[in-house]
Design an enzyme around this catalytic site. Structure first.
Site, PDB file in Angstrom:
ATOM      1  N   GLY A 163       8.277  -5.681  -8.732  1.00  0.00           N
ATOM      2  CA  GLY A 163       9.225  -4.682  -9.223  1.00  0.00           C
ATOM      3  C   GLY A 163      10.662  -5.141  -9.044  1.00  0.00           C
ATOM      4  O   GLY A 163      10.995  -5.815  -8.064  1.00  0.00           O
ATOM      5  N   ASP A 198      12.997  -4.416  -5.742  1.00  0.00           N
ATOM      6  CA  ASP A 198      13.277  -5.442  -4.727  1.00  0.00           C
ATOM      7  C   ASP A 198      13.809  -6.680  -5.463  1.00  0.00           C
ATOM      8  O   ASP A 198      13.156  -7.720  -5.505  1.00  0.00           O
ATOM      9  CB  ASP A 198      12.000  -5.747  -3.947  1.00  0.00           C
ATOM     10  CG  ASP A 198      11.461  -4.508  -3.250  1.00  0.00           C
ATOM     11  OD1 ASP A 198      11.889  -4.235  -2.128  1.00  0.00           O
ATOM     12  OD2 ASP A 198      10.638  -3.785  -3.854  1.00  0.00           O
ATOM     13  N   HIS A 248       2.311   4.317  -5.157  1.00  0.00           N
ATOM     14  CA  HIS A 248       2.928   5.403  -5.923  1.00  0.00           C
ATOM     15  C   HIS A 248       3.081   4.948  -7.378  1.00  0.00           C
ATOM     16  O   HIS A 248       2.622   3.853  -7.741  1.00  0.00           O
ATOM     17  CB  HIS A 248       4.269   5.792  -5.294  1.00  0.00           C
ATOM     18  CG  HIS A 248       5.192   4.630  -5.047  1.00  0.00           C
ATOM     19  ND1 HIS A 248       5.707   3.859  -6.057  1.00  0.00           N
ATOM     20  CD2 HIS A 248       5.664   4.087  -3.885  1.00  0.00           C
ATOM     21  CE1 HIS A 248       6.486   2.917  -5.553  1.00  0.00           C
ATOM     22  NE2 HIS A 248       6.466   3.015  -4.225  1.00  0.00           N
ATOM     23  N   HIS A 255       4.217   1.316  -8.112  1.00  0.00           N
ATOM     24  CA  HIS A 255       3.130   0.343  -8.045  1.00  0.00           C
ATOM     25  C   HIS A 255       2.211   0.495  -9.265  1.00  0.00           C
ATOM     26  O   HIS A 255       1.755  -0.495  -9.842  1.00  0.00           O
ATOM     27  CB  HIS A 255       2.288   0.559  -6.787  1.00  0.00           C
ATOM     28  CG  HIS A 255       3.037   0.436  -5.495  1.00  0.00           C
ATOM     29  ND1 HIS A 255       3.269   1.509  -4.669  1.00  0.00           N
ATOM     30  CD2 HIS A 255       3.596  -0.632  -4.874  1.00  0.00           C
ATOM     31  CE1 HIS A 255       3.934   1.112  -3.595  1.00  0.00           C
ATOM     32  NE2 HIS A 255       4.147  -0.178  -3.691  1.00  0.00           N
ATOM     33  N   GLY A 267       0.804  -1.221   0.000  1.00  0.00           N
ATOM     34  CA  GLY A 267       0.000   0.000   0.000  1.00  0.00           C
ATOM     35  C   GLY A 267       0.838   1.272   0.000  1.00  0.00           C
ATOM     36  O   GLY A 267       2.038   1.244  -0.254  1.00  0.00           O
TER      37      GLY A 267
HETATM   38  P1  AMP Z   1       5.863  -2.628  -1.629  1.00  0.00           P
HETATM   39  O1  AMP Z   1       4.516  -2.011  -1.518  1.00  0.00           O
HETATM   40  O2  AMP Z   1       6.986  -1.682  -1.315  1.00  0.00           O
HETATM   41  O3  AMP Z   1       5.968  -3.952  -0.932  1.00  0.00           O
HETATM   42  O4  AMP Z   1       6.055  -2.947  -3.166  1.00  0.00           O
HETATM   43  C1  AMP Z   1       5.110  -3.699  -3.871  1.00  0.00           C
HETATM   44  C2  AMP Z   1       5.653  -4.022  -5.230  1.00  0.00           C
HETATM   45  O5  AMP Z   1       5.938  -2.813  -5.925  1.00  0.00           O
HETATM   46  C3  AMP Z   1       6.979  -4.806  -5.153  1.00  0.00           C
HETATM   47  O6  AMP Z   1       6.988  -5.794  -6.156  1.00  0.00           O
HETATM   48  C4  AMP Z   1       8.002  -3.744  -5.418  1.00  0.00           C
HETATM   49  O7  AMP Z   1       9.192  -4.230  -5.994  1.00  0.00           O
HETATM   50  C5  AMP Z   1       7.259  -2.841  -6.397  1.00  0.00           C
HETATM   51  N1  AMP Z   1       7.846  -1.505  -6.396  1.00  0.00           N
HETATM   52  C6  AMP Z   1       8.064  -0.706  -5.331  1.00  0.00           C
HETATM   53  N2  AMP Z   1       8.672   0.428  -5.705  1.00  0.00           N
HETATM   54  C7  AMP Z   1       8.861   0.343  -7.049  1.00  0.00           C
HETATM   55  C8  AMP Z   1       9.448   1.192  -8.040  1.00  0.00           C
HETATM   56  N3  AMP Z   1       9.990   2.373  -7.724  1.00  0.00           N
HETATM   57  N4  AMP Z   1       9.464   0.765  -9.319  1.00  0.00           N
HETATM   58  C9  AMP Z   1       8.923  -0.439  -9.660  1.00  0.00           C
HETATM   59  N5  AMP Z   1       8.353  -1.285  -8.781  1.00  0.00           N
HETATM   60  C10 AMP Z   1       8.320  -0.896  -7.490  1.00  0.00           C
END
Ligand code: AMP
Length: 282
Positions: free
Chosen positions: A147, A150, A34, A37, A31
């Protein structure tokens, strides 16, 4: 867009969609969505007939003293962004709905969880692998989208899906950045103005290493030292957690670049722990 909170209802809908022959994509998130996501959700909408986005701040991937309670949340904003990007279902369970009080089943991929973020976050990847397994079982997706920001998580989940014969493809998408190079992250809100001004240095240091590799430098120690020197000069407020060069698939450290390698870093900047990576192509 449907908002579903009950895991059983989410799974029933998924099983019915699968029986109808619908192709489902799942985008798991924590969540505070941005543009990073958003790029995953838009890819999902362009490549699947049914798009599920999950928003769940997974408690088991946070270690003691980490930012579980402080993690930023914005459920209304998340719903608006997910819908605008083409999501059909937003799954937002309560923590107690996914984890029984006596939950005791874990998924572990030890070799891929050993280095990089796993070294300073010992329970992190066990929590990630376990919750993603739950989400795959609930959403029954044909493809799950992650993404490359990670990268270690992506490599580990690919291995998990292969090893467990899970009927799902893992799609990895490029890092979305601010104009100045800072990788978008929900945790960027922790940065104060002075820290935010230094934060683009993280990626700039990686690009400097990529340029050295392109020019023929194959020694990982030399490349790591170049990144460290860049951070000392341009990210003086940063406290380096790791600067590592690894095999992109196994995420094991390499001493010499034989083919493509991944430069991956984690730096604490004020309250934020920022990660970034860049492929080095010799
Ligand atoms: P998170 O909400 O941070 O757990 O991220 C959810 C998904 O969004 C994960 O697969 C992340 O790798 C991806 N993600 C987060 N930030 C970015 C970004 N700047 N560019 C691309 N994917 C992202």
């Amino acid at each position: 867009m449907d908002i579903v909170r009950d895991p059983q209802q989410f799974q029933q809908q998924a099983l019915a969609a699968r029986a109808r022959g619908q192709v489902t994509a799942l985008v798991p998130t924590m969540g505070f969505l941005h543009e990073g996501h958003a790029s995953l959700i838009r890819w999902a909408a362009a490549n699947a007939g049914r798009v599920c986005v999950s928003v769940f701040v997974n408690p088991t991937q946070f270690g003691p003293g980490e930012d579980l309670d402080a993690y930023p949340r914005n459920p209304e904003g998340d719903a608006a962004l997910a819908e605008a990007c083409g999501a059909d279902v937003l799954f937002m369970p309560e923590p107690g709905a996914l984890y029984a009080p006596d939950h005791c089943t874990w998924v572990e991929v030890p070799p891929l969880a050993q280095h990089l973020c796993g070294a300073s976050r010992p329970v992190h990847f066990r929590g990630v692998a376990t919750v993603v397994t739950m989400l795959l079982n609930l959403a029954q997706p044909d493809v799950a989208v992650f993404g490359q920001k990670d990268w270690q998580q992506l490599a580990l989940l690919r291995r998990m899906v292969r090893d467990l014969h899970l009927p799902c493809r893992i799609e990895g998408r490029p890092i979305v950045r601010e104009a100045d190079g800072l990788a978008l992250s929900s945790r960027n809100v922790y940065l104060g103005p002075a820290e935010r001004a230094q934060a683009p240095g993280l990626h700039a240091g990686l690009l400097a290493a990529a340029a050295l590799a392109r020019a023929g430098q194959r020694d990982a120690a030399t490349l790591k030292a170049a990144i460290a020197a860049h951070y000392a000069a341009h990210v003086p407020a940063g406290e380096v957690d790791y600067i590592e060069i690894v095999d992109p698939e196994t995420v094991q450290p390499v001493a010499t670049l034989a083919g493509a390698a991944l430069a991956a870093v984690a730096v604490r900047l004020g309250r934020a722990r920022l990660i970034d990576n860049e492929l080095l192509q010799p």
